[in-house]
Design a protein around this motif. Structure first.
Motif, PDB file in Angstrom:
ATOM      1  N   LEU A  35       1.879  -7.161  -6.009  1.00 29.05           N
ATOM      2  CA  LEU A  35       0.646  -6.518  -5.548  1.00 29.05           C
ATOM      3  C   LEU A  35       0.872  -5.787  -4.233  1.00 29.05           C
ATOM      4  O   LEU A  35       0.426  -4.639  -4.060  1.00 29.05           O
ATOM      5  CB  LEU A  35      -0.457  -7.561  -5.388  1.00 29.05           C
ATOM      6  N   ALA A  36       1.573  -6.407  -3.297  1.00 29.98           N
ATOM      7  CA  ALA A  36       1.826  -5.766  -2.003  1.00 29.98           C
ATOM      8  C   ALA A  36       2.671  -4.503  -2.174  1.00 29.98           C
ATOM      9  O   ALA A  36       2.419  -3.481  -1.519  1.00 29.98           O
ATOM     10  CB  ALA A  36       2.519  -6.750  -1.061  1.00 29.98           C
ATOM     11  N   LEU A  37       3.669  -4.558  -3.061  1.00 27.51           N
ATOM     12  CA  LEU A  37       4.507  -3.379  -3.304  1.00 27.51           C
ATOM     13  C   LEU A  37       3.693  -2.270  -3.967  1.00 27.51           C
ATOM     14  O   LEU A  37       3.793  -1.097  -3.575  1.00 27.51           O
ATOM     15  CB  LEU A  37       5.692  -3.766  -4.188  1.00 27.51           C
ATOM     16  N   VAL A  38       2.881  -2.627  -4.944  1.00 20.47           N
ATOM     17  CA  VAL A  38       2.039  -1.635  -5.620  1.00 20.47           C
ATOM     18  C   VAL A  38       1.081  -0.989  -4.627  1.00 20.47           C
ATOM     19  O   VAL A  38       0.916   0.240  -4.600  1.00 20.47           O
ATOM     20  CB  VAL A  38       1.261  -2.297  -6.775  1.00 20.47           C
ATOM     21  N   ARG A  39       0.445  -1.817  -3.821  1.00 28.93           N
ATOM     22  CA  ARG A  39      -0.496  -1.304  -2.829  1.00 28.93           C
ATOM     23  C   ARG A  39       0.189  -0.311  -1.893  1.00 28.93           C
ATOM     24  O   ARG A  39      -0.360   0.747  -1.561  1.00 28.93           O
ATOM     25  CB  ARG A  39      -1.071  -2.478  -2.041  1.00 28.93           C
ATOM     26  N   ALA A  40       1.400  -0.647  -1.456  1.00 28.94           N
ATOM     27  CA  ALA A  40       2.127   0.235  -0.536  1.00 28.94           C
ATOM     28  C   ALA A  40       2.544   1.537  -1.218  1.00 28.94           C
ATOM     29  O   ALA A  40       2.491   2.612  -0.613  1.00 28.94           O
ATOM     30  CB  ALA A  40       3.354  -0.489   0.018  1.00 28.94           C
ATOM     31  N   GLN A  41       2.961   1.469  -2.477  1.00 31.24           N
ATOM     32  CA  GLN A  41       3.347   2.686  -3.188  1.00 31.24           C
ATOM     33  C   GLN A  41       2.140   3.597  -3.431  1.00 31.24           C
ATOM     34  O   GLN A  41       2.254   4.818  -3.353  1.00 31.24           O
ATOM     35  CB  GLN A  41       4.029   2.325  -4.512  1.00 31.24           C
ATOM     36  N   ILE A  42       0.997   3.004  -3.687  1.00 35.45           N
ATOM     37  CA  ILE A  42      -0.229   3.805  -3.794  1.00 35.45           C
ATOM     38  C   ILE A  42      -0.505   4.509  -2.474  1.00 35.45           C
ATOM     39  O   ILE A  42      -0.847   5.697  -2.435  1.00 35.45           O
ATOM     40  CB  ILE A  42      -1.424   2.913  -4.190  1.00 35.45           C
ATOM     41  N   GLY A  43      -0.330   3.774  -1.363  1.00 35.27           N
ATOM     42  CA  GLY A  43      -0.550   4.349  -0.043  1.00 35.27           C
ATOM     43  C   GLY A  43       0.384   5.502   0.266  1.00 35.27           C
ATOM     44  O   GLY A  43       0.051   6.380   1.075  1.00 35.27           O
ATOM     45  N   ILE A  86      -8.872  -2.234 -12.165  1.00 35.31           N
ATOM     46  CA  ILE A  86      -8.684  -1.028 -11.358  1.00 35.31           C
ATOM     47  C   ILE A  86      -8.394  -1.456  -9.931  1.00 35.31           C
ATOM     48  O   ILE A  86      -9.195  -2.149  -9.302  1.00 35.31           O
ATOM     49  CB  ILE A  86      -9.923  -0.111 -11.390  1.00 35.31           C
ATOM     50  N   LEU A  87      -7.233  -1.067  -9.437  1.00 35.71           N
ATOM     51  CA  LEU A  87      -6.813  -1.352  -8.065  1.00 35.71           C
ATOM     52  C   LEU A  87      -6.633  -0.019  -7.344  1.00 35.71           C
ATOM     53  O   LEU A  87      -5.638   0.678  -7.564  1.00 35.71           O
ATOM     54  CB  LEU A  87      -5.493  -2.142  -8.075  1.00 35.71           C
ATOM     55  N   ARG A  88      -7.598   0.362  -6.542  1.00 37.98           N
ATOM     56  CA  ARG A  88      -7.536   1.640  -5.828  1.00 37.98           C
ATOM     57  C   ARG A  88      -7.214   2.795  -6.792  1.00 37.98           C
ATOM     58  O   ARG A  88      -6.273   3.567  -6.564  1.00 37.98           O
ATOM     59  CB  ARG A  88      -6.496   1.591  -4.705  1.00 37.98           C
ATOM     60  N   ARG A  89      -7.937   2.878  -7.867  1.00 34.31           N
ATOM     61  CA  ARG A  89      -7.769   3.897  -8.910  1.00 34.31           C
ATOM     62  C   ARG A  89      -6.501   3.704  -9.743  1.00 34.31           C
ATOM     63  O   ARG A  89      -6.160   4.541 -10.585  1.00 34.31           O
ATOM     64  CB  ARG A  89      -7.799   5.313  -8.318  1.00 34.31           C
ATOM     65  N   THR A  90      -5.786   2.627  -9.506  1.00 36.84           N
ATOM     66  CA  THR A  90      -4.598   2.307 -10.300  1.00 36.84           C
ATOM     67  C   THR A  90      -4.980   1.379 -11.441  1.00 36.84           C
ATOM     68  O   THR A  90      -5.583   0.321 -11.209  1.00 36.84           O
ATOM     69  CB  THR A  90      -3.530   1.630  -9.416  1.00 36.84           C
ATOM     70  N   PRO A  93       9.743 -11.836  12.304  1.00 34.09           N
ATOM     71  CA  PRO A  93      11.171 -12.150  12.350  1.00 34.09           C
ATOM     72  C   PRO A  93      12.057 -10.927  12.232  1.00 34.09           C
ATOM     73  O   PRO A  93      13.276 -11.050  12.189  1.00 34.09           O
ATOM     74  CB  PRO A  93      11.341 -13.055  11.129  1.00 34.09           C
ATOM     75  N   GLY A  94      11.477  -9.749  12.124  1.00 31.19           N
ATOM     76  CA  GLY A  94      12.266  -8.548  11.964  1.00 31.19           C
ATOM     77  C   GLY A  94      12.288  -8.020  10.543  1.00 31.19           C
ATOM     78  O   GLY A  94      13.066  -7.104  10.231  1.00 31.19           O
ATOM     79  N   LEU A  95      11.465  -8.571   9.673  1.00 33.73           N
ATOM     80  CA  LEU A  95      11.372  -8.060   8.312  1.00 33.73           C
ATOM     81  C   LEU A  95      10.679  -6.704   8.302  1.00 33.73           C
ATOM     82  O   LEU A  95       9.861  -6.406   9.175  1.00 33.73           O
ATOM     83  CB  LEU A  95      10.577  -9.032   7.436  1.00 33.73           C
ATOM     84  N   PRO A  96      10.953  -5.884   7.295  1.00 33.21           N
ATOM     85  CA  PRO A  96      10.264  -4.593   7.204  1.00 33.21           C
ATOM     86  C   PRO A  96       8.813  -4.783   6.793  1.00 33.21           C
ATOM     87  O   PRO A  96       8.426  -5.833   6.259  1.00 33.21           O
ATOM     88  CB  PRO A  96      11.054  -3.858   6.112  1.00 33.21           C
ATOM     89  N   SER A  97       8.010  -3.771   7.026  1.00 38.11           N
ATOM     90  CA  SER A  97       6.652  -3.777   6.494  1.00 38.11           C
ATOM     91  C   SER A  97       6.715  -3.491   4.998  1.00 38.11           C
ATOM     92  O   SER A  97       7.729  -2.995   4.478  1.00 38.11           O
ATOM     93  CB  SER A  97       5.804  -2.713   7.186  1.00 38.11           C
ATOM     94  N   TRP A  98       5.622  -3.759   4.286  1.00 38.69           N
ATOM     95  CA  TRP A  98       5.603  -3.443   2.864  1.00 38.69           C
ATOM     96  C   TRP A  98       5.680  -1.939   2.640  1.00 38.69           C
ATOM     97  O   TRP A  98       6.233  -1.490   1.629  1.00 38.69           O
ATOM     98  CB  TRP A  98       4.363  -4.028   2.197  1.00 38.69           C
ATOM     99  N   ARG A  99       5.174  -1.147   3.563  1.00 41.86           N
ATOM    100  CA  ARG A  99       5.305   0.304   3.431  1.00 41.86           C
ATOM    101  C   ARG A  99       6.774   0.708   3.501  1.00 41.86           C
ATOM    102  O   ARG A  99       7.231   1.548   2.713  1.00 41.86           O
ATOM    103  CB  ARG A  99       4.502   1.010   4.520  1.00 41.86           C
ATOM    104  N   GLU A 100       7.514   0.104   4.430  1.00 42.26           N
ATOM    105  CA  GLU A 100       8.943   0.409   4.528  1.00 42.26           C
ATOM    106  C   GLU A 100       9.695  -0.050   3.283  1.00 42.26           C
ATOM    107  O   GLU A 100      10.610   0.637   2.803  1.00 42.26           O
ATOM    108  CB  GLU A 100       9.518  -0.253   5.779  1.00 42.26           C
ATOM    109  N   VAL A 101       9.315  -1.217   2.753  1.00 42.27           N
ATOM    110  CA  VAL A 101       9.924  -1.685   1.510  1.00 42.27           C
ATOM    111  C   VAL A 101       9.651  -0.693   0.382  1.00 42.27           C
ATOM    112  O   VAL A 101      10.550  -0.325  -0.383  1.00 42.27           O
ATOM    113  CB  VAL A 101       9.391  -3.087   1.137  1.00 42.27           C
ATOM    114  N   ALA A 102       8.390  -0.246   0.284  1.00 38.75           N
ATOM    115  CA  ALA A 102       8.014   0.699  -0.771  1.00 38.75           C
ATOM    116  C   ALA A 102       8.791   2.009  -0.640  1.00 38.75           C
ATOM    117  O   ALA A 102       9.226   2.586  -1.651  1.00 38.75           O
ATOM    118  CB  ALA A 102       6.515   0.966  -0.729  1.00 38.75           C
ATOM    119  N   GLU A 103       8.967   2.487   0.579  1.00 36.78           N
ATOM    120  CA  GLU A 103       9.724   3.724   0.783  1.00 36.78           C
ATOM    121  C   GLU A 103      11.156   3.564   0.302  1.00 36.78           C
ATOM    122  O   GLU A 103      11.707   4.463  -0.363  1.00 36.78           O
ATOM    123  CB  GLU A 103       9.688   4.115   2.260  1.00 36.78           C
ATOM    124  N   ARG A 104      11.759   2.428   0.617  1.00 38.10           N
ATOM    125  CA  ARG A 104      13.140   2.183   0.209  1.00 38.10           C
ATOM    126  C   ARG A 104      13.249   2.051  -1.309  1.00 38.10           C
ATOM    127  O   ARG A 104      14.177   2.586  -1.938  1.00 38.10           O
ATOM    128  CB  ARG A 104      13.672   0.917   0.893  1.00 38.10           C
TER     129      ARG A 104
END
Length: 417
Positions: A24-32, A70-74, A390-401
């Motif tokens: 869900l977090a990855l999907v949300r970030a990719q939608i963003g 429907i999740l943000r039109r997804t 702890p230095g982990l990426p944000s979900w947006r950064e994960v989605a970009e990668r």
């Protein structure tokens, strides 16, 4: 990009661990990021009374479809499991992912089909279908490829069935996402070329530090009693029994903490209740009382977890194997210290010298008892503010990668399937 995520379970279900929330977090970030996303899942763990603050759910029960979300039109397509009891009791999923009524609701052109977990009946035919539509097929095993916790009949069952479920699609995928070094080694042992494996952890929890929704059951605070929290499925393979036995040892030695279990019961609740009655330990369900003892709670929505964490003095993470494990990260994010076994892959990303972390060997009852005893005498009131990173990426950064890997795999794709 047109992205399709295929996962055996998805929110609002709360019965199958952390994979649904991670997807869900990855999907949300990719939608963003502006991508067109579709989620294809099964109805495992779904019931008509379920709801989710981000997903508008409509029960349709048309052919092989149970519900639409429907999740943000997804769109989220919940496909009926042909043998629902196998999904509920054995985590064996049987959705017809390529049924005509399912395919009719999917995009005709798919750039990336991202499969989550591995040994799911129907993944072979789905991978072939989506590749035919132009998709590069990618996989995130989420610890399901070769977990070392299988024992007895279950181990024999997986040894016989898993190669068949992987045949014809798994080794031909364009990219594989490993949560850490251990999962990468599993993929390498499975014959996956190293250039196709990408190590990428889960992102940081996305709660705002001030965001806390009250728990859906009565709670009595008692700062005079140390509270241990165990969050997740109540199954013996998750170390739940060892935690309870360590708690019994504390109680026998006249130590009186409070132990809170929160998660779906998978066979341990009766064992814990009987053990409490034999030892004269107070046992309650459905609420958290002020007195010492054991409390078992049903799973709560993800948005309620902050309110649960802040009730605890320590979060106990006893599982002998978690490819990543969201609970330690989520607990530390709220400044709640953690006792965790070395079986958690997320420890790879956490500074081992952190005073908020006690690390013990897996399946070591003596080490667990010692750790809990140390927790009882640790100074209190010295937690850092929430928002620990702890230095982990944000979900947006994960989605970009992840999208970069999709795109690179599309460019390098050779003929397959």
């Amino acid at each position: 990009m047109n992205i399709l995520h295929v996962v055996p379970y998805f929110p609002p279900t709360r019965r199958h661990g952390g994979v649904p929330e991670a997807v869900l977090a990855l999907v949300r970030a990719q939608i963003g990021l502006g991508h067109s996303v579709t989620v294809l899942t099964s109805d495992a763990g779904l019931s008509p009374e379920d709801s989710h603050p981000e997903i508008a759910l409509q029960w349709i029960k048309q052919g092989g479809l149970t519900a639409l979300g429907i999740l943000r039109r997804t769109p989220v397509l919940y496909v009926r499991n042909r043998f629902a009891i196998l999904a509920e009791r054995g985590k064996f999923f049987t959705p017809r992912l390529t049924a005509p009524e399912v395919l009719a609701r999917l995009p005709m052109v798919i750039d990336a089909a991202h499969f989550h977990e591995v040994h799911i009946p129907g993944y072979w035919s789905a991978a072939r279908e989506f590749a035919r539509r132009g998709a590069v097929v990618c996989v995130s095993p989420h610890g399901s490829l070769n977990p070392p916790t299988h024992r007895g009949v279950k181990r024999i069952f997986h040894r016989c069935l898993d190669p068949w479920l992987r045949a014809g699609w798994f080794s031909q995928c364009g990219a594989y996402f490993a949560l850490g070094r251990a999962e990468r080694e599993q993929l390498l042992r499975g014959g996956i070329p190293p250039e196709r494996i990408h190590i990428l952890p889960h992102g940081l929890p996305e709660w705002e530090p001030s965001h806390s929704i009250p728990l859906p059951f009565p709670v009595e605070a008692n700062p005079a009693v140390v509270t241990f929290l165990v969050l997740g499925r109540l199954h013996e393979s998750k170390g739940v029994v060892q935690v309870f036995r360590a708690f019994q040892a504390l109680w026998k030695n006249n130590r009186r903490p409070r132990l809170v279990f929160c998660g779906p019961d998978e066979g341990c609740a009766v064992f814990i209740r009987n053990g409490c009655h034999q030892r004269g330990i107070p046992f309650e369900t459905g609420h958290i009382g002020a007195s010492a003892g054991v409390y078992i709670l049903s799973p709560v929505p993800h948005v309620n977890l902050p309110a649960l964490f802040v009730l605890a003095d320590w979060t106990i993470c006893p599982s002998p194997y978690e490819a990543f494990g969201l609970v330690p990260i989520e607990s530390l994010h709220w400044g709640i210290p953690v006792v965790a076994t070395t079986g958690y892959g997320c420890l790879e990303y956490i500074p081992q010298s952190s005073p908020l972390l006690k690390i013990i060997p897996p399946s070591d009852p003596a080490a667990l008892r010692t750790a809990l005893e140390e927790c009882l005498v640790s100074p209190r009131g010295e937690r850092p503010a929430s928002g620990w990173n702890p230095g982990l990426p944000s979900w947006r950064e994960v989605a970009e990668r992840v999208v970069e890997v999709y795109q690179g795999s599309v460019m390098q794709r050779s003929v397959g399937y």
